[in-house]
Motif scaffolding. Structure first.
Motif, PDB file in Angstrom:
ATOM      1  N   THR A  48       1.101  -6.324   0.106  1.00 57.52           N
ATOM      2  CA  THR A  48       0.290  -5.788   1.159  1.00 57.52           C
ATOM      3  C   THR A  48       0.528  -6.857   2.319  1.00 57.52           C
ATOM      4  OG1 THR A  48      -1.478  -4.672  -0.020  1.00 57.52           O
ATOM      5  CG2 THR A  48      -1.813  -5.164   2.300  1.00 57.52           C
TER       6      THR A  48
ATOM      7  N   VAL B 154      -3.815  -2.939   9.841  1.00 58.03           N
ATOM      8  CA  VAL B 154      -4.327  -3.272   8.345  1.00 58.03           C
ATOM      9  C   VAL B 154      -5.256  -2.072   7.990  1.00 58.03           C
ATOM     10  CG1 VAL B 154      -5.535  -4.589   6.790  1.00 58.03           C
ATOM     11  CG2 VAL B 154      -4.225  -5.602   8.547  1.00 58.03           C
ATOM     12  N   GLY B 155      -4.935  -1.379   7.030  1.00 59.73           N
ATOM     13  CA  GLY B 155      -5.594  -0.148   6.670  1.00 59.73           C
ATOM     14  C   GLY B 155      -4.866   1.030   6.336  1.00 59.73           C
TER      15      GLY B 155
ATOM     16  N   CYS C 201     -10.482   1.516   9.797  1.00 53.73           N
ATOM     17  CA  CYS C 201     -11.438   1.338   8.864  1.00 53.73           C
ATOM     18  C   CYS C 201     -11.798   2.699   8.365  1.00 53.73           C
ATOM     19  CB  CYS C 201     -12.714   0.704   9.408  1.00 53.73           C
ATOM     20  SG  CYS C 201     -12.279  -1.409   9.473  1.00 53.73           S
TER      21      CYS C 201
ATOM     22  N   HIS D   4      -8.718  -7.116   2.511  1.00 53.95           N
ATOM     23  CA  HIS D   4      -7.985  -6.569   3.938  1.00 53.95           C
ATOM     24  C   HIS D   4      -8.499  -7.273   5.227  1.00 53.95           C
ATOM     25  CE1 HIS D   4      -6.870  -3.066   1.156  1.00 53.95           C
ATOM     26  NE2 HIS D   4      -6.166  -2.791   2.014  1.00 53.95           N
TER      27      HIS D   4
ATOM     28  N   VAL E  15      -7.775  -3.480  12.666  1.00 49.20           N
ATOM     29  CA  VAL E  15      -8.093  -2.843  11.308  1.00 49.20           C
ATOM     30  C   VAL E  15      -8.531  -1.469  11.733  1.00 49.20           C
ATOM     31  CG1 VAL E  15      -9.504  -3.246   9.144  1.00 49.20           C
ATOM     32  CG2 VAL E  15      -9.293  -5.436  10.694  1.00 49.20           C
TER      33      VAL E  15
ATOM     34  N   THR F 166      -8.815   1.043   5.069  1.00 47.04           N
ATOM     35  CA  THR F 166      -9.581   0.194   4.226  1.00 47.04           C
ATOM     36  C   THR F 166     -10.972   0.469   4.671  1.00 47.04           C
ATOM     37  OG1 THR F 166      -9.838  -1.990   3.333  1.00 47.04           O
ATOM     38  CG2 THR F 166      -9.342  -1.806   5.848  1.00 47.04           C
TER      39      THR F 166
ATOM     40  N   CYS G 159      -5.969  -1.537  -6.908  1.00 46.25           N
ATOM     41  CA  CYS G 159      -5.360  -2.892  -6.553  1.00 46.25           C
ATOM     42  C   CYS G 159      -5.426  -3.937  -7.458  1.00 46.25           C
ATOM     43  CB  CYS G 159      -6.383  -3.015  -5.336  1.00 46.25           C
ATOM     44  SG  CYS G 159      -6.155  -2.040  -3.635  1.00 46.25           S
TER      45      CYS G 159
ATOM     46  N   SER H  51      -9.007   1.647  -4.318  1.00 46.70           N
ATOM     47  CA  SER H  51      -9.440   0.471  -4.431  1.00 46.70           C
ATOM     48  C   SER H  51      -9.129  -0.099  -6.068  1.00 46.70           C
ATOM     49  CB  SER H  51     -10.744  -0.057  -4.150  1.00 46.70           C
ATOM     50  OG  SER H  51     -10.928   0.479  -2.928  1.00 46.70           O
TER      51      SER H  51
ATOM     52  N   GLY I 282      -2.236  -0.597   4.032  1.00 47.56           N
ATOM     53  CA  GLY I 282      -3.404  -0.783   3.316  1.00 47.56           C
ATOM     54  C   GLY I 282      -3.821  -0.012   2.071  1.00 47.56           C
ATOM     55  N   THR I 283      -4.937   0.068   1.560  1.00 46.04           N
ATOM     56  CA  THR I 283      -5.438   0.764   0.677  1.00 46.04           C
ATOM     57  C   THR I 283      -6.947   1.372   0.910  1.00 46.04           C
ATOM     58  OG1 THR I 283      -4.185  -0.441  -1.142  1.00 46.04           O
ATOM     59  CG2 THR I 283      -6.128   0.910  -1.925  1.00 46.04           C
TER      60      THR I 283
ATOM     61  N   SER J  33       1.876   3.088   1.883  1.00 46.54           N
ATOM     62  CA  SER J  33       2.200   2.115   3.121  1.00 46.54           C
ATOM     63  C   SER J  33       3.761   2.044   3.021  1.00 46.54           C
ATOM     64  CB  SER J  33       1.568   0.849   2.770  1.00 46.54           C
ATOM     65  OG  SER J  33       0.081   1.228   2.932  1.00 46.54           O
TER      66      SER J  33
END
Length: 286
Positions: free
Chosen positions: A124, A136-137, A173, A160, A171, A139, A116, A113, A107-108, A86
């Motif tokens: 983040t 965001v993402g 996703c 997230h 988001v 994720t 994290c 994961s 995001g991750t 990111s």
């Protein structure tokens, strides 16, 4: 055109796409050589998901961006898949101010994961404040590979979504073989409007897609729908998604629109749009 939010990027995909000029296939000579012959789109378009920070792109980024621009891909959203990725994506938006407009997500990916740890949420949160970060993402949940333990994926996904509510950002996703748990976690956040959720790179079945459409989510499609075999069932499902909720992306360097080997890139996005147009039965917009 300036895209102030990720949702603004979404709007361009409601335009009908030409179905008269289709994809031609040729073999790849090398990863860094563009060998697919695809006509440029008639209207400017946005690749809402491209892994431009991927190592396979680093030796030829100026050429890749130029080829995308020649295909009328005038803006790209670089996917953030880890904290470092990111941060790298943000750097790319600064390093390449033209000819394409570059934005990014922060995001991750669920695969990572388990990485994290420590102060990752605050890091983040800080990256999300960058003006070129529009979502965001990536994720979500991936129970197909389970490269991170499911319970860890769920905790990170929830974090997230909490950041999405906090920042007001959409988001981006990922969901694979985790439909029920994915929705159960989303339902914990009633303050997250459904129109700020995009399920990217959809490859699931009718039941999952109908539920996403019913809820008002955006749905992203990649070159997978162009594949003669793998994309057959997926193309049948495409019309279930209203045009105004249909997103287009390459997910490059993955998801080649031919279904063959080689490195995908944003210049091939018109192939995906034209396949979607054919599925919807729409013509070319002036």
């Amino acid at each position: 055109r300036r895209f102030l939010t990720f949702v603004h990027c979404f709007q361009i995909y409601s335009r009908p796409i030409s179905t008269t000029k289709m994809l031609a296939r040729s073999s790849f000579a090398s990863e860094s050589t563009s060998c697919l012959k695809i006509d440029a789109c008639v209207s400017p378009i946005v690749d809402i998901g491209v892994n431009l920070a991927h190592k396979s792109f680093q030796a030829s980024l100026p050429e890749i961006i130029h080829r995308a621009f020649e295909s009328n891909v005038t803006a790209m959203v670089i996917t953030g898949s880890t904290v470092k990725c990111s941060s790298d994506a943000i750097s790319l938006t600064r390093d390449f101010p033209e000819p394409c407009q570059l934005y990014c997500t922060v995001g991750t990916h669920p695969h990572y994961s388990k990485e994290c740890v420590g102060d990752w949420v605050n890091i983040t949160r800080s990256l999300l404040q960058h003006p070129r970060c529009v979502a965001v993402g990536e994720t979500g949940l991936d129970f197909f590979r389970n490269l991170s333990p499911p319970q860890v994926q769920e905790a990170v996904f929830e974090a997230h979504l909490r950041l999405a509510v906090e920042t007001g950002k959409p988001v981006f996703c990922h969901e694979r073989d985790a439909h029920e748990r994915f929705l159960a976690i989303v339902d914990r956040f009633p303050d997250l409007p459904p129109e700020r959720i995009c399920v990217h790179c959809f490859t699931g079945g009718r039941r999952e897609l109908e539920e996403y459409v019913r809820r008002g989510f955006y749905v992203g499609f990649t070159g997978c729908i162009c594949d003669a075999k793998r994309g057959t069932k997926l193309r049948e499902l495409v019309p279930l998604v209203p045009l105004e909720r249909t997103m287009v992306e390459t997910d490059a360097p993955y998801m080649m629109p031919t279904g063959g080997r080689g490195r995908n890139e944003p210049a091939y996005l018109p192939a995906v749009l034209r396949t979607l147009a054919a599925c919807h039965g729409v013509g070319e917009e002036a």
